[in-house]
Structure formats: C-alpha cells, structure tokens
Motif scaffolding. Structure first.
Motif, PDB file in Angstrom:
ATOM      1  N   GLN A  65       0.836  -1.205   0.000  1.00 21.41           N
ATOM      2  CA  GLN A  65       0.000   0.000   0.000  1.00 21.41           C
ATOM      3  C   GLN A  65       0.870   1.254   0.000  1.00 21.41           C
ATOM      4  O   GLN A  65       1.756   1.404   0.832  1.00 21.41           O
ATOM      5  CB  GLN A  65      -0.913  -0.004   1.224  1.00 21.41           C
ATOM      6  CG  GLN A  65      -1.984   1.073   1.186  1.00 21.41           C
ATOM      7  CD  GLN A  65      -2.923   0.969   2.376  1.00 21.41           C
ATOM      8  OE1 GLN A  65      -2.654   1.499   3.448  1.00 21.41           O
ATOM      9  NE2 GLN A  65      -4.035   0.263   2.194  1.00 21.41           N
ATOM     10  N   ILE A  66       0.585   2.143  -0.944  1.00 17.11           N
ATOM     11  CA  ILE A  66       1.277   3.441  -1.018  1.00 17.11           C
ATOM     12  C   ILE A  66       0.230   4.535  -0.806  1.00 17.11           C
ATOM     13  O   ILE A  66      -0.766   4.599  -1.534  1.00 17.11           O
ATOM     14  CB  ILE A  66       1.962   3.632  -2.396  1.00 17.11           C
ATOM     15  CG1 ILE A  66       2.929   2.482  -2.694  1.00 17.11           C
ATOM     16  CG2 ILE A  66       2.690   4.976  -2.453  1.00 17.11           C
ATOM     17  CD1 ILE A  66       3.404   2.424  -4.139  1.00 17.11           C
ATOM     18  N   SER A  67       0.462   5.376   0.208  1.00 18.09           N
ATOM     19  CA  SER A  67      -0.484   6.467   0.492  1.00 18.09           C
ATOM     20  C   SER A  67       0.213   7.806   0.343  1.00 18.09           C
ATOM     21  O   SER A  67       1.347   7.968   0.817  1.00 18.09           O
ATOM     22  CB  SER A  67      -1.041   6.346   1.915  1.00 18.09           C
ATOM     23  OG  SER A  67      -1.807   5.181   2.040  1.00 18.09           O
ATOM     24  N   ILE A  68      -0.469   8.747  -0.313  1.00 21.65           N
ATOM     25  CA  ILE A  68       0.059  10.101  -0.474  1.00 21.65           C
ATOM     26  C   ILE A  68      -0.995  11.071   0.038  1.00 21.65           C
ATOM     27  O   ILE A  68      -2.109  11.148  -0.506  1.00 21.65           O
ATOM     28  CB  ILE A  68       0.437  10.381  -1.941  1.00 21.65           C
ATOM     29  CG1 ILE A  68       1.606   9.475  -2.331  1.00 21.65           C
ATOM     30  CG2 ILE A  68       0.793  11.846  -2.157  1.00 21.65           C
ATOM     31  CD1 ILE A  68       1.852   9.314  -3.787  1.00 21.65           C
ATOM     32  N   ALA A  69      -0.650  11.772   1.118  1.00 25.12           N
ATOM     33  CA  ALA A  69      -1.615  12.670   1.781  1.00 25.12           C
ATOM     34  C   ALA A  69      -1.137  14.114   1.691  1.00 25.12           C
ATOM     35  O   ALA A  69       0.038  14.406   1.915  1.00 25.12           O
ATOM     36  CB  ALA A  69      -1.771  12.268   3.249  1.00 25.12           C
ATOM     37  N   ASP A  70      -2.069  15.010   1.348  1.00 18.62           N
ATOM     38  CA  ASP A  70      -1.729  16.438   1.310  1.00 18.62           C
ATOM     39  C   ASP A  70      -2.701  17.230   2.185  1.00 18.62           C
ATOM     40  O   ASP A  70      -3.623  16.667   2.766  1.00 18.62           O
ATOM     41  CB  ASP A  70      -1.737  16.967  -0.130  1.00 18.62           C
ATOM     42  CG  ASP A  70      -3.119  16.923  -0.778  1.00 18.62           C
ATOM     43  OD1 ASP A  70      -4.061  17.485  -0.186  1.00 18.62           O
ATOM     44  OD2 ASP A  70      -3.264  16.338  -1.869  1.00 18.62           O
TER      45      ASP A  70
END
Length: 365
Positions: free
Chosen positions: A296-301
């Motif tokens: 799982q790859i998560s990118i949060a802004d």
C-alpha cells in the motif's frame, strides 16, 4: 407512585399497542432519504405511550444520530434500551422524566418491554438503510467501472488511429527540415511542426497508459529506493512552495513485481498533484507499507481536497480540476491505467481536517 387501577392498566396497554402500531407504520412507509424524520416520528410515538406522557421526553444517541425532544431534562431519570444494527450496539433510546418530581419507580415494567421492542424496530430500520446505502455505493462503483472500461476501449482505438498519422507527420517534417536549410523562417516553422507532433505523441502514449495498452518490463524489485528516488527528484518543487514532506518506507525492504518506470510515473503524478494543490508551507506524507498480502502506497496532502460532485470523474482522461492551461487532465488517468494494468486499485478519501489522501494497493504476487 400511586396504585394503578384496572381501568388505567387497560389504558396503558392500549397506548403501548397504539405506539407499536404507529412505529411499525412509520417504518413501513419510511423513505430512506428521510430516516431522521422517521426517527423523530418514532420518538413522538414513545412520548405518547408513557404513563406521564405530558412530561415524558425522548432521546436517541447513535453513531449517526443525536436527536432529542425539545424539553429533554438536564438531570433526567430515564429508562434506556440499546439499539443494535447487525447485532452490534450502535446507540440507545432513552425515555426520561425530570427530577425530582419523578423517580425510577414511576416507570412501568411494560414500558421497559415496549422500549426494547421499539429499539428492535429502530435497529431493523437502520439495518435496512445501511443495506440500501451499500447497494447505492456498489451500484455507483459498478457504473464508474463500466464508464471507465468503455472510455478505455474508445481511448485505445483513438490512440492506435492517431499513432500512424503522427509518425508520418514527424517523419515527413524531419525530411522537410533537411530541404529548407537556407530558409530560416521555414526551418523554424518545421521545428514547430516537429515539436507539436512529439507533444501529440506523448499525449497518445498517456492515452495508451490509461487504456492499459503499454507493454510492461516487469521485474521483482525493492520499491523503497525507486519511490525515494522519484521523491528526491521533486525536491525543487517542494522547496519552491516550502513544503515539508515525510517519506515513511518502514524498516524492512518491500519487494514487488512491477514495471519500475511506470511505478515512478505513478509516484510522480500523485506527488506533483499533491504539491500543486498544497498550500505554501504545507505538509505531504508519503507512506509505503505491506498489509494483508498487499503493498500500500499512500500520499496525503493538506490542500482543498476534492469536491464530492466531481470525485467520480477524476480518473477520466482530459478531466482536470486545474485552471485551463495548467493541466492536460491526463495525470490521474495515466495513474489509473498503470495501476489497473498491475492488477492494483487506487482510492481517494478526505484527509482530516483538510486535504486529500490517495491510496494505491498493489497485490503482492
């Protein structure tokens, strides 16, 4: 509490039966878009069914609702029963009297049974609403998958049709350039044709990514360094907006069979989007972890997030929320195509208190 006569007992039974009948009628005729109104109606029925109905107040507290009748007392004496949805407690119903005039002895045993029965009915209503909501979500997902599937087929066809004429334009423009060496303006014009053809070829390539038509160079690799390198290449973009970024790759290597160039494109597109929408001095978090056989790859802004009205369209080709001239609308569609071709999924959810989180799941094959 005063002694209740046989006549008063009969009146109470009639009130309780009437309450159950009215509650059942409300639930049978309930529109699932107006469940809160139905719950308020049920609470009103309960008020009327109690021995001291003129002062009885009702409150419903659950994971989704917090409703009380207008004069619910601050320091109540109350009967309470649990509301369960799929055998899990989600809240409770209270029927209350104000202290000190009333106490626990003012409640009847039959009222306790009635409250339990009404809670069962409320639980059934909330169960049916949850089933209906889940059906709507599944239907929307299927519609979205169908729409993206049809778009993929159309896009693949368009991309293949454009490839040949673009190759011809590029080839003949290169030949033409060798013949107009003495005419400076003509040479510049030919350069514009060549550059436009190259740009168009890149657009076609992106369309083919969306349609899952690009060939893979799959290999088993430790994806940590690949993701770290992709993020490091964007250092100037982070500095330009003074954005703090945190890359969390965990302590152990994570191996995945993947096309390294296409994985880099996924990270590039998602992180660049996060940078674009992030405020100055914002924070972006990139997390990679292994869970339940998935990577799982998560990118949060911390940007404005995505409007719920447009959420279902963000992966369509040429759909962009950026101003005209600042985005082709192919970034997320390319990401979607690459992830789909790797048998993975991408999901969006809101970041709290603001922003967006894109989560990519790759099956560990």
């Amino acid at each position: 509490m005063h002694m209740i006569t046989a006549e008063e007992k009969l009146k109470e039974r009639i009130k309780e039966l009437t309450c159950l009948y009215e509650v059942t009628s409300i639930i049978v005729n309930c529109d699932y878009d107006q469940v809160e109104d139905a719950l308020k109606g049920i609470m009103h029925c309960l008020q009327k069914a109690w021995l001291y109905s003129e002062v009885a107040q009702v409150k419903l507290i659950s994971d989704q609702y917090n409703i009380a009748t207008p004069d619910f007392p601050d320091d109540p004496v109350y009967l309470e029963s649990s509301v369960k949805v799929f055998n899990k407690k989600v809240g409770g119903l209270q029927v209350a009297y104000p202290r000190p005039k009333y106490n626990e002895d003012d409640f009847l045993k039959e009222e306790e049974k009635l409250l339990g029965n009404v809670c069962l009915e409320v639980g059934n209503l909330l169960e049916r609403k949850q089933i209906k909501d889940n059906e709507i979500i599944i239907k929307r997902k299927m519609e979205r998958a169908d729409r993206l599937g049809i778009l993929g087929e159309i896009t693949a066809g368009i991309a293949h049709e454009l490839n040949t004429p673009l190759a011809n334009i590029l080839g003949f423009a290169e030949l033409l350039k060798t013949r107009v060496t003495k005419d400076t303006q003509a040479s510049k014009d030919v350069d514009k044709i060549i550059n436009s053809a190259i740009f168009s070829r890149e657009v076609v390539k992106k369309l083919m990514f969306f349609a899952c038509e690009m060939p893979h160079q799959m290999s088993l690799v430790n994806i940590g360094p690949i993701i770290a390198n992709a993020v490091n290449l964007m250092e100037p973009s982070f500095k330009k907006k003074k954005i703090v970024h945190e890359l969390n790759l965990g302590d152990q290597p994570i191996f995945l069979r993947v096309d390294t160039i296409q994985l880099t494109q996924v990270i590039f597109n998602l992180v660049l989007n996060a940078i674009y929408f992030s405020p100055v001095k914002g924070k972006i978090g990139i997390t990679v972890k292994e869970t339940n056989g998935n990577i799982q790859i998560s990118i949060a802004d911390q940007g404005p997030g995505i409007d719920p009205k447009t959420r279902d369209r963000i992966f369509e080709p040429f759909y962009s929320t950026k101003p005209v001239g600042e985005g082709s609308g192919l970034g997320l569609s390319v990401v979607h195509g690459i992830i789909k071709s790797h048998k993975g999924t991408i999901k969006y959810r809101s970041n709290k208190p603001k922003g967006a989180i894109f989560t990519v799941d790759f099956p560990k094959i």
